[in-house]
Design an enzyme around this catalytic site. Structure first.
Site: not given
Ligand code: AGP
Length: 623
Positions: A2, A27, A74, A100-101, A495, A499, A502, A518, A618
């Site tokens: 948010c 956000r 969000w 927000n929260g 990673e 990506k 996501e 395995h 984000k």
């Molecule tokens: C990464 O592409 C993601 N958007 C997510 O996993 C992110 O890395 C995670 O939420 C941690 O965020 P931060 O580094 O702001 O703590």
């Protein structure tokens, strides 16, 4: 999670609020709304969908006034629809609030309000309950006629009284039609910053929303409540004590948070990596002593030498950086290192020896789980350090010290440049700890040289963009992807898969290459490509075995390799992406880049919303 923007001043609030929301859309982007006070009337527009939908609505039905609040959501409580979009209102309809929260005890508060005859709730949100509670407290205190100054102070007090009853987290901004030049904000657990302007003040959940208007900022702490008018502001505790806060200069500009000539933030941020990796090590290499200088750790040589165990924690991409960090620290410094999901660490009873140091890794510095892990570690009395990008963040402020990434604002929801900055910093840490122990001068020098070569090598890897784009279009109809790597590159497989998931929404999994046999091998089929991160290192021949096992089962193979390995891969791998030669401990920084590009180009080919993938936000400030 948010985004909030508020404005009080003399200008037309709506364009400022919409501009700020656009900058905060990363956000959250389920719904958006705006409320403005004009001539003693509160006017609002809100709708499900993105900021563009809200802007369209506001163009069709304009709102004007010089006091306003706005929000991009969000969803946590309640469905994504117009009713649940913020702002929310009190029973009188004169108070508007954005939040927000999560208010954990909202049902208890709501039941109490209902018992007292307040039944007119229009949404399913926890936020509306808080609006009603503040509105009721304010209305009760203004039962007799009072002047404007008294109304402001009673509204300020009503906010504090209500927030003292709240269990949960909040960053809020609110306005009331009775006081058209007065805005209140408060925070607990969700970030909120006050922008100090000339004859105007701003509130925002991230300073990037308001940096085009002012670079003077006051970062609020938990339990702060701020009351702002065009020419002044006052910050108090929940108990009502007035507190002093320094005004800081924001160290980036509005241009830094723009896309430049790139079609997406993600691509811009991928291409920034030669600079961001350089910035992560700027001033931190000590070639004379073949070590790293990390003054922000606030630890002298004896304390550095006494570290007997390291815990690295974070979420998502930051956790993958931590996994590389484990290999780096164990290799260079021989310090037992453990990696844990922040969300697990904070609720686990991890046995910790007194000489343990905990690192909380977070780009935003606001991730709720990482912050929870940091607080739990500090509560137990352990030295807890942050590796953050956002210098004004809660994690940066609550840790005992740390290392900033200096990567500049990262807006794309998929983390890219922050990851390579984290890896650079973890290499510096490993070097520093190593040189306090048994890492020889010559080895330290080699690490420094490898780090210094990185920006140029990253440029070279970015030169592979067209090749990677072609691979993406060739595999655009794949049903998913498997990622494999060993040692330093096992976390890069994780990673790469993150990506891919996501931003393309395709199935993707990362595994240590050897785990293939395995169980994972059962998945291999012609429409499921396997991506092997198999550079020229001590485990290449092992990786090659695994590649052949996949080939034997007709799985397409994309190899990310280096050095002399191409000749071994020819005829086996369907695609070969060749990286520059580098020592194995910096290879993850190079190897992740083609994977970032692959996910990016596939997402574009599939028509995905690259910078704002579905269901994500984000910065995850809820648990
Ligand atoms: C990464 O592409 C993601 N958007 C997510 O996993 C992110 O890395 C995670 O939420 C941690 O965020 P931060 O580094 O702001 O703590």
């Amino acid at each position: 999670m948010c985004g909030i923007v508020g404005y009080v001043g003399r200008a037309h609030a709506t364009p400022i609020l919409l501009d700020g929301l656009r900058r905060l859309e990363y956000r959250g982007y389920d719904s958006a709304g705006i409320a403005v006070v004009d001539a003693g009337e509160l006017d609002t527009r809100k709708c499900a969908g993105r900021i563009a939908a809200l802007a369209k609505l506001v163009t069709k039905e304009p709102v004007s006034g010089s006091l306003g609040i706005s929000h991009t959501r969000w969803a946590t409580h309640g469905k994504v629809n117009d009713e649940n979009a913020h702002p929310h209102f009190d029973a009188s309809g004169k108070l508007a609030l954005v939040h927000n929260g999560v208010i954990e005890n909202y049902q208890v508060l709501k039941d109490e309000l209902i018992r007292n005859g307040d039944t007119d709730f229009r949404s399913d949100t926890d936020t509306e309950v808080l609006a009603h509670l503040i509105g009721k407290l304010y209305d009760d205190s203004c039962a007799s006629t009072v002047d404007a100054a008294a109304k402001k102070s009673r509204l300020f007090e009503a906010v504090r009284t209500a927030l003292r009853q709240v269990i949960g987290t909040y960053g809020i901004a609110l306005i009331h039609a009775d006081v058209p030049d007065f805005m209140i904000g408060a925070r607990r657990g969700s970030p909120l910053v006050l922008g100090v302007g000339n004859g105007e003040n701003f509130l925002a959940s991230d300073v990037s929303a308001i940096v085009a208007y002012t670079r003077d900022a006051v970062y609020l702490n938990d339990f702060d409540v701020v009351a702002a008018s065009p020419d002044k502001f006052e910050i108090s505790s929940l108990a009502g004590d007035i507190t002093d806060h320094p005004v800081s200069k924001v160290d980036f500009t509005a241009e830094d948070v723009g896309k430049g000539d790139y079609p997406h933030y993600m691509l811009k941020e991928i291409f920034e990596q030669p600079d961001t990796v350089r910035d992560a090590m700027r001033g931190r290499l000590n070639s004379d002593e073949s070590t790293a200088k990390l003054g922000g750790l606030n630890m002298g040589p004896p304390q550095l030498r006494d570290v007997g165990r390291i815990v690295l924690t974070g979420c998502g991409t930051a956790l993958h950086a931590a996994r590389v960090g484990e290999y780096l620290i164990e290799r260079m410094a021989s310090i037992p290192t453990e990696v844990d999901y922040a969300s697990e660490f904070r609720h686990r009873n991890t046995p910790m020896t007194p000489e343990t140091v905990v690192f909380a890794i977070s780009q935003s510095g606001e991730t709720a789980d990482t912050l929870g892990a940091l607080r739990e570690s500090r509560r137990k009395g352990f030295r807890t350090l942050g590796i953050c990008n956002n210098v004004a963040s809660t994690i940066a402020r609550e840790s005992d010290g740390g290392v900033y990434m200096h990567a500049g604002p990262e807006i794309g929801v998929a983390a890219t440049k922050s990851f390579t900055s984290q890896l650079t910093i973890l290499t510096l840490l490993a070097l520093l700890f190593g040189r306090m122990r048994n890492l020889a001068t010559a080895e330290g020098t080699r690490v420094i040289e490898a780090l210094q070569a990185l920006p140029g090598q990253i440029e070279e890897v970015l030169g592979l963009n067209d090749q990677v784009k072609d691979i993406a279009s060739k595999y655009a109809s794949a049903n998913g992807f498997l990622f494999f790597g060993r040692q330093f590159n096992f976390p890069i497989a994780l990673e790469g898969a993150l990506k891919m998931k996501e931003i393309t929404y395709l199935f993707a999994e990362g595994h240590p290459s050897a785990e293939l046999k395995h169980g994972v091998i059962a998945l291999i089929r012609p429409d499921l490509p396997s991506i092997f991160i198999a550079p020229d290192d001590s485990v290449f021949s092992k990786n090659l075995n695994n590649i052949e096992q996949v080939k034997a089962r007709k799985g397409p193979i994309i190899a990310v390799s280096s050095g002399n390995c191409a000749k071994h891969l020819k005829g086996i791998a369907d695609e070969i992406v060749m990286l520059p030669e580098a020592p194995d401990y910096v290879m993850p920084i190079l190897a992740v880049i083609p994977l970032q590009l692959l996910a990016y180009h596939l997402a574009v080919a599939l028509g995905r919303d690259v910078d704002k993938p579905r269901n994500l936000a984000k910065s995850v400030t809820v648990e």
